[in-house]
Design a protein around this motif. Structure first.
Motif, short mmCIF file in Angstrom:
data_model
loop_
_atom_site.label_atom_id
_atom_site.label_comp_id
_atom_site.label_asym_id
_atom_site.label_seq_id
_atom_site.Cartn_x
_atom_site.Cartn_y
_atom_site.Cartn_z
N PHE A 239 0.85 -1.21 0.00
CA PHE A 239 0.00 0.00 0.00
C PHE A 239 0.88 1.25 0.00
O PHE A 239 0.76 2.10 0.88
CB PHE A 239 -0.91 0.01 1.22
N ALA A 240 1.76 1.35 -0.99
CA ALA A 240 2.82 2.36 -0.96
C ALA A 240 2.32 3.77 -0.70
O ALA A 240 2.66 4.38 0.31
CB ALA A 240 3.62 2.31 -2.27
N ASN A 241 1.51 4.33 -1.60
CA ASN A 241 1.12 5.74 -1.47
C ASN A 241 0.30 5.99 -0.20
O ASN A 241 0.48 7.01 0.47
CB ASN A 241 0.34 6.20 -2.70
N ALA A 242 -0.61 5.06 0.12
CA ALA A 242 -1.42 5.23 1.32
C ALA A 242 -0.54 5.24 2.57
O ALA A 242 -0.74 6.04 3.49
CB ALA A 242 -2.46 4.13 1.42
N MET A 243 0.49 4.35 2.61
CA MET A 243 1.36 4.29 3.77
C MET A 243 2.25 5.51 3.85
O MET A 243 2.48 6.05 4.94
CB MET A 243 2.20 3.02 3.72
N TYR A 244 2.77 5.97 2.71
CA TYR A 244 3.60 7.17 2.74
C TYR A 244 2.79 8.38 3.20
O TYR A 244 3.27 9.21 3.98
CB TYR A 244 4.20 7.45 1.35
N LEU A 245 1.55 8.46 2.73
CA LEU A 245 0.70 9.57 3.15
C LEU A 245 0.40 9.49 4.64
O LEU A 245 0.45 10.51 5.35
CB LEU A 245 -0.61 9.58 2.35
N LEU A 246 0.11 8.29 5.13
CA LEU A 246 -0.19 8.12 6.55
C LEU A 246 1.01 8.54 7.40
O LEU A 246 0.86 9.27 8.39
CB LEU A 246 -0.55 6.66 6.84
N GLN A 247 2.21 8.07 7.03
CA GLN A 247 3.40 8.45 7.79
C GLN A 247 3.66 9.94 7.69
O GLN A 247 4.07 10.59 8.66
CB GLN A 247 4.61 7.66 7.26
N PHE A 248 3.41 10.51 6.50
CA PHE A 248 3.61 11.94 6.30
C PHE A 248 2.66 12.73 7.20
O PHE A 248 3.04 13.75 7.80
CB PHE A 248 3.35 12.30 4.83
N LEU A 249 1.42 12.24 7.32
CA LEU A 249 0.45 12.92 8.18
C LEU A 249 0.82 12.81 9.65
O LEU A 249 0.63 13.76 10.41
CB LEU A 249 -0.95 12.34 7.93
N VAL A 250 1.34 11.64 10.04
CA VAL A 250 1.77 11.47 11.43
C VAL A 250 2.91 12.44 11.75
O VAL A 250 2.91 13.10 12.80
CB VAL A 250 2.21 10.02 11.69
N VAL A 251 3.89 12.52 10.84
CA VAL A 251 4.98 13.48 11.02
C VAL A 251 4.42 14.90 11.02
O VAL A 251 4.84 15.76 11.81
CB VAL A 251 6.04 13.31 9.91
N GLY A 252 3.44 15.14 10.12
CA GLY A 252 2.82 16.46 10.05
C GLY A 252 2.15 16.85 11.36
O GLY A 252 2.20 18.02 11.78
N MET A 253 1.54 15.86 12.03
CA MET A 253 0.90 16.15 13.32
C MET A 253 1.94 16.54 14.37
O MET A 253 1.70 17.41 15.20
CB MET A 253 0.10 14.93 13.79
N PHE A 295 12.01 8.66 8.69
CA PHE A 295 10.98 7.63 8.75
C PHE A 295 10.16 7.50 7.47
O PHE A 295 10.18 6.46 6.82
CB PHE A 295 10.05 7.89 9.94
N THR A 296 9.44 8.54 7.08
CA THR A 296 8.50 8.43 5.97
C THR A 296 9.17 8.02 4.68
O THR A 296 8.73 7.09 4.00
CB THR A 296 7.76 9.77 5.76
N PHE A 297 10.26 8.69 4.33
CA PHE A 297 10.97 8.41 3.09
C PHE A 297 12.37 7.90 3.40
O PHE A 297 13.36 8.36 2.84
CB PHE A 297 11.02 9.67 2.21
N SER A 298 12.44 6.92 4.29
CA SER A 298 13.73 6.42 4.75
C SER A 298 14.55 5.81 3.64
O SER A 298 15.78 5.71 3.74
CB SER A 298 13.52 5.40 5.88
N TYR A 299 13.89 5.35 2.56
CA TYR A 299 14.62 4.75 1.45
C TYR A 299 15.56 5.74 0.78
O TYR A 299 16.44 5.35 0.01
CB TYR A 299 13.64 4.18 0.41
N ALA A 300 15.38 7.05 1.01
CA ALA A 300 16.19 8.06 0.33
C ALA A 300 17.13 8.80 1.27
O ALA A 300 17.70 9.82 0.90
CB ALA A 300 15.27 9.07 -0.37
N ARG A 301 17.33 8.27 2.48
CA ARG A 301 18.12 9.03 3.44
C ARG A 301 19.62 8.89 3.25
O ARG A 301 20.41 9.44 4.01
CB ARG A 301 17.73 8.65 4.87
#
Length: 373
Positions: A239-253, A295-301
């Motif tokens: 669920f790539a995009n949904a999971m990235y968005l969810l993590q992005f929103l958690v970080v956003g909070m 966390f959210t985009f850890s593949y690019a760190r």
């Protein structure tokens, strides 16, 4: 049973892969059980022990058997149960692959039934504790049962299989070879294969799960924490995009908390509402970048952080402008002139800018082509 054996022969011979670490006492028992299986049911099966440098006499125990269909591979790199199974499958010589534990918690006598299920059209077959006819030893205890059930529940969005935690399973070599991006963490290799191979037709054969007699369990708290990390990877894969968005929103909070804290501090220091809102945005952008990169985009760190930060700010610019413009507009034209209105306007501005920020960072700053493979 004769008809079943005839169908089994269609897709045999079989490679049985057994990951091991300090299982010297159990190895002769496994070999003997498989020997009986070969003689009784006529299965053409090789037995491969994948050993993570036990140095406990495991190699000698295999050599002492004297059987040419048994071998042991000593692994010196990337040690762990799941990598051992993957390496074992790649070392296997036969078109049907079976994985089982060395502690004899999995009954080898169920292998013919599992292989028969493969020949009947199943893509993947699990030796299951939780289907009708399956069971576990009576001394499992409530907390061990609860741990297994919770782990299964967490995997439910990925598969409807009743026992995806099982380490006893069978599949065809050709299906294993088409697995995408295998990178399991911990010990749940069956779940990894179900997801990465895209198996939809999964069969479950009931087994009785027996507690080990010799040796110690490798299921530690560390391995269970690895399972959570593994689940995150699989959710991102499925669920790539949904999971990235969810993590992005958690970080956003978390960024909202940082934003509100800085806004409050600046107001307390006598800053104007416009300056306080701008200060909150700037500080939250920095914290959001650090958390999203980790966390959210850890593949690019592994990329240059300064370059990424510049890209992050640039990609988030539209969101920041929307955030600031809407907040100021609401303060000056819509909301009453009260302190609480400043917070309400800021929160509404953050919400409006969030989607712009996600799209820019997901597809520009941290896009998938930056992954190092």
């Amino acid at each position: 049973m004769d008809g079943d054996l005839a169908r089994i022969q269609v897709i045999s011979p079989i490679s049985i892969v057994v990951p091991t670490y300090k299982e010297r006492e159990n190895i002769p028992l496994v070999i003997e059980r498989v020997r009986q299986l070969r003689e009784r049911d006529g299965l053409d099966a090789e037995l491969i022990f994948m050993d993570d440098m036990s140095r406990d006499g495991s190699i000698e125990a295999v050599e002492a058997s004297g059987h040419d269909w048994v071998r042991i591979v000593e692994r010196t790199e990337d040690r762990g149960l799941s990598p051992a199974v993957i390496d074992g499958f790649r070392n296997a010589r036969n078109p049907v692959l079976v994985c089982m534990d060395c502690d004899l918690s999995h009954p080898p006598e169920k292998i013919p039934q599992m292989v028969y299920a493969l020949s009947s059209g199943q893509q993947f077959v699990i030796g299951s504790r939780y289907v009708p006819g399956g069971s576990t030893d009576d001394d499992w205890g409530f907390f061990r049962w609860l741990n297994s059930r919770v782990a299964t529940l967490l995997a439910r969005p990925l598969t409807s299989v009743k026992d995806p935690m099982s380490g006893f399973f069978a599949l065809r070599r050709k299906d294993f070879d088409r697995a995408q991006e295998l990178n399991p963490v911990g010990y749940k290799i069956a779940l990894e294969l179900i997801v990465k191979c895209g198996f939809e037709n999964v069969g479950e054969v009931p087994i009785h799960f027996t507690d080990r007699i010799h040796g110690e369990s490798k299921l530690t708290l560390r391995e269970q924490l690895k399972y959570i990390k593994h689940l995150r990877r699989l959710y991102l894969f499925r669920f790539a995009n949904a999971m990235y968005l969810l993590q992005f929103l958690v970080v956003g909070m978390s960024g909202v908390v940082v934003n509100m804290a800085m806004l409050t501090l600046l107001l307390a220091l006598g800053a104007t509402p416009k300056l306080a809102i701008a200060g909150g945005i700037i500080v939250s952008v920095v914290s959001n970048f650090l958390l999203n990169r980790r966390f959210t985009f850890s593949y690019a760190r592994d990329r240059n952080p300064l370059g990424q930060f510049a890209g992050f700010v640039g990609a988030s610019a539209i969101g920041m402008i929307v955030n600031y413009a809407l907040s100021v507009y609401l303060i000056e034209n819509v909301l009453p002139e009260t302190r609480s209105s400043i917070y309400i306007a800021s929160l509404l501005g953050i919400s409006a800018g969030m989607l712009f920020n996600f799209l820019g960072n997901r597809y520009v700053v941290f896009r998938k082509r930056y992954i190092h493979k």
